[in-house]
Design an enzyme around this catalytic site. Sequence first.
Site, short mmCIF file in Angstrom:
data_model
loop_
_atom_site.label_atom_id
_atom_site.label_comp_id
_atom_site.label_asym_id
_atom_site.label_seq_id
_atom_site.Cartn_x
_atom_site.Cartn_y
_atom_site.Cartn_z
N ARG A 161 1.02 -1.39 -0.06
CA ARG A 161 0.36 -0.18 -0.18
C ARG A 161 0.47 1.38 0.03
O ARG A 161 0.69 2.55 -0.76
CB ARG A 161 -0.90 0.05 1.50
N SER A 162 1.78 1.58 1.35
CA SER A 162 2.00 2.71 1.63
C SER A 162 3.62 2.92 -0.35
O SER A 162 3.45 4.56 -0.75
CB SER A 162 3.24 2.58 2.58
P1 4NP Z 1 1.38 -3.62 3.19
O1 4NP Z 1 1.39 -5.21 3.03
O2 4NP Z 1 1.35 -2.89 4.64
O3 4NP Z 1 -0.07 -3.10 2.55
O4 4NP Z 1 2.72 -3.48 2.17
C1 4NP Z 1 1.64 -5.97 3.77
C2 4NP Z 1 2.81 -6.55 3.14
C3 4NP Z 1 3.37 -7.81 3.90
C4 4NP Z 1 3.10 -8.26 4.86
C5 4NP Z 1 1.27 -8.05 5.83
C6 4NP Z 1 1.11 -6.40 5.10
N1 4NP Z 1 3.59 -9.47 5.81
O5 4NP Z 1 2.88 -9.71 7.12
O6 4NP Z 1 4.71 -9.92 5.04
#
Ligand code: 4NP
Length: 159
Positions: A16-17
Amino acid sequence: MAVFRVLFVCLGNICRSPMAEGVLRNEAAKAGATDTFEIESAGTGSWHIGNPPDPRAQAAALERGADISALRGRLVDEEDFERFDLMVAMDRANYAVLKRMAPKDQVHKLRLAMSFVDGARVDEVPDPYFGEGAGFEHVLDLLGDVAQGILAARREGRI
Ligand code: 4NP
């Protein structure tokens, strides 16, 4: 106008970010505001430090003209609260982490991403990591609205 520094924050800093960073950079460029924004992203979780964005995030962002392939995951750190003018959390959990970390005099810099979208039907940008590809399209739709909201707020002196 002085440079305005924006940090987008999610959990992994690979979906997302970084997409939010790419989308706002793109929209700022279209609005002729490239020189007045500095945009970065960071995560609150450490699994993906040093990693490029998720391939699905890269592909979906590129479809919409944002090349985010050179970005690398990093953690939010103490200095970010001094360095940035605005810190935009994708969801409540990440907002809560920032709030705990923030020096008291910097808490005013924290916002939920969807708070920039009037009449939005959701108040969080959902995590697409564990879902199917369509989640990334939905996230990009939301992030386009967030970017427009941030540009308008800045133009109108609300941030
Ligand atoms: P983000 O998504 O917060 O949008 O980058 C995720 C990416 C990886 C994980 C969780 C959320 N993870 O648990 O590895």
